[in-house]
Scaffold this active site. Structure first.
Site, short mmCIF file in Angstrom:
data_model
loop_
_atom_site.label_atom_id
_atom_site.label_comp_id
_atom_site.label_asym_id
_atom_site.label_seq_id
_atom_site.Cartn_x
_atom_site.Cartn_y
_atom_site.Cartn_z
N LYS A 161 29.16 34.44 38.69
CA LYS A 161 29.22 35.45 37.62
C LYS A 161 29.02 34.82 36.24
O LYS A 161 28.25 35.31 35.44
CB LYS A 161 30.61 36.12 37.57
CG LYS A 161 30.93 37.06 38.66
CD LYS A 161 32.24 37.79 38.39
CE LYS A 161 33.42 36.98 37.93
NZ LYS A 161 34.13 36.06 38.68
N ARG B 61 39.12 43.84 37.09
CA ARG B 61 39.33 43.19 38.39
C ARG B 61 40.30 43.97 39.25
O ARG B 61 40.62 43.54 40.36
CB ARG B 61 39.94 41.81 38.13
CG ARG B 61 38.97 40.63 38.30
CD ARG B 61 39.82 39.44 38.25
NE ARG B 61 39.41 38.13 38.49
CZ ARG B 61 38.76 37.30 37.70
NH1 ARG B 61 38.25 37.71 36.59
NH2 ARG B 61 38.61 36.05 38.01
N ARG C 236 32.65 22.34 40.51
CA ARG C 236 32.44 23.05 39.26
C ARG C 236 33.11 22.36 38.06
O ARG C 236 34.24 21.91 38.16
CB ARG C 236 33.01 24.46 39.41
CG ARG C 236 32.74 25.34 38.26
CD ARG C 236 32.84 26.74 38.68
NE ARG C 236 34.21 27.24 38.64
CZ ARG C 236 34.50 28.53 38.72
NH1 ARG C 236 33.55 29.42 38.85
NH2 ARG C 236 35.75 28.92 38.68
N ARG D 12 38.70 22.84 35.85
CA ARG D 12 39.82 23.72 35.55
C ARG D 12 40.97 23.46 36.50
O ARG D 12 40.75 23.20 37.68
CB ARG D 12 39.36 25.18 35.68
CG ARG D 12 38.56 25.62 34.50
CD ARG D 12 37.84 26.90 34.74
NE ARG D 12 38.59 27.86 35.55
CZ ARG D 12 38.14 29.07 35.85
NH1 ARG D 12 36.96 29.46 35.39
NH2 ARG D 12 38.85 29.87 36.58
N ARG E 86 43.53 32.12 45.01
CA ARG E 86 42.80 33.09 44.18
C ARG E 86 41.97 34.02 45.05
O ARG E 86 41.93 35.23 44.81
CB ARG E 86 41.89 32.35 43.18
CG ARG E 86 42.67 31.71 42.04
CD ARG E 86 41.83 30.71 41.28
NE ARG E 86 40.85 31.32 40.40
CZ ARG E 86 39.88 30.62 39.80
NH1 ARG E 86 39.76 29.33 40.01
NH2 ARG E 86 39.05 31.22 39.00
P1 AMP Z 1 38.10 33.46 35.81
O1 AMP Z 1 37.75 32.46 34.77
O2 AMP Z 1 37.38 34.75 35.66
O3 AMP Z 1 38.00 32.90 37.21
O4 AMP Z 1 39.66 33.82 35.58
C1 AMP Z 1 40.65 32.81 35.66
C2 AMP Z 1 42.01 33.44 35.91
O5 AMP Z 1 42.34 34.31 34.82
C3 AMP Z 1 42.07 34.32 37.14
O6 AMP Z 1 42.33 33.57 38.31
C4 AMP Z 1 43.25 35.24 36.78
O7 AMP Z 1 44.49 34.55 36.93
C5 AMP Z 1 43.04 35.45 35.29
N1 AMP Z 1 42.19 36.63 35.03
C6 AMP Z 1 40.93 36.66 34.53
N2 AMP Z 1 40.47 37.91 34.41
C7 AMP Z 1 41.46 38.73 34.83
C8 AMP Z 1 41.60 40.13 34.97
N3 AMP Z 1 40.61 40.98 34.64
N4 AMP Z 1 42.78 40.62 35.44
C9 AMP Z 1 43.80 39.80 35.77
N5 AMP Z 1 43.72 38.45 35.69
C10 AMP Z 1 42.57 37.91 35.22
#
Ligand code: AMP
Length: 232
Positions: A27, A102, A141, A174, A185
């Protein structure tokens, strides 16, 4: 939101695209490309949380405990933060949404906010990748802590190993990309993500793409689905 869009193209003209996919589906990579292609900001909820954590804000601290466990941050925190971001002037012509909504609760809140301004999400791009491939990808990554650009050791390496192409910052992995957190996750986040896909399937605006293809091929698939929307 009204103030943020005043003096700019009318709300109906905002091009709001949503990218959906599990961790590692690509994404972020595709959102970065589409952002350049359409001249629209890439709004990533994960990046907003990481920026809040780096800035040491209360929101950042609240998000941290959930992120470190591989859980979703609660809707009460997430919805307000993201909708505020979407109302900022930089999103006046539209935005590429990455990682939000999400959950169905987030999707409904977003739909309602957009509808109150006569807007809607134009297309939802669902990038599908099998779980084993996701874990393999995430292990390689790397991300720029300054600008958030993602890289991959083999699929999408930076020009100089370990250094961001855009701003020269040393890349890092990360904390939540550790294999045990990735598995958590996926287990916790895939079911609500599929509900979000179902929610938008009902509106008939979802395009499902094969995310195991090379990056360029995925981009071409996306452009073939949304290109006409972008020009309309
Ligand atoms: P990402 O960088 O999109 O993988 O997001 C990293 C982490 O941020 C995720 O594993 C969640 O813990 C939190 N997170 C990101 N976007 C959301 C969302 N829309 N709703 C809830 N938690 C989120």
């Amino acid at each position: 939101m009204t103030d943020a869009v005043s003096g700019t193209p009318s709300p109906e003209e905002r091009l709001i695209l949503l990218l959906v996919g599990a961790v590692g589906a690509g994404k972020g990579t595709q959102a970065t490309i589409l952002s350049r292609e359409f001249g629209l900001p890439h709004l990533a909820s994960g990046n907003l949380f990481r920026a809040a954590m780096a800035a040491g804000t209360r929101l950042g601290e609240e998000a941290r405990e959930h992120m470190e466990r591989g859980e979703l941050v609660p809707d009460e925190i997430t919805i307000g933060m993201f909708i505020e971001e979407l109302a900022k002037p930089h999103a006046a012509r539209g935005a590429i949404l990455d990682g939000f909504p999400r959950t169905v609760g987030q999707a409904r809140a977003l739909d309602d906010t957009l509808a109150s301004h006569g807007e809607r999400i134009r297309r939802v791009i669902y990038i599908e990748v099998p779980a084993d491939e996701l874990v393999r990808r995430v292990a390689g990554r790397w991300i720029c802590p300054t600008c958030g650009t993602p890289y991959h050791e083999t699929a999408d390496p930076p020009r100089v190993a370990g250094i961001c192409d855009k701003d020269g910052t040393p890349l890092r992995q990360r904390d939540d990309d550790r294999p045990e957190v990735v598995r958590a996750r996926l287990a916790r986040q895939v079911p609500p993500m599929l509900e979000v896909v179902d929610h938008y399937e009902r509106a008939g605006i979802v395009d499902r793409l094969d995310g195991t293809q090379p990056i360029d091929a995925v981009t071409q698939d996306i452009l073939s689905h949304v290109g006409s929307e972008a020009r309309s």
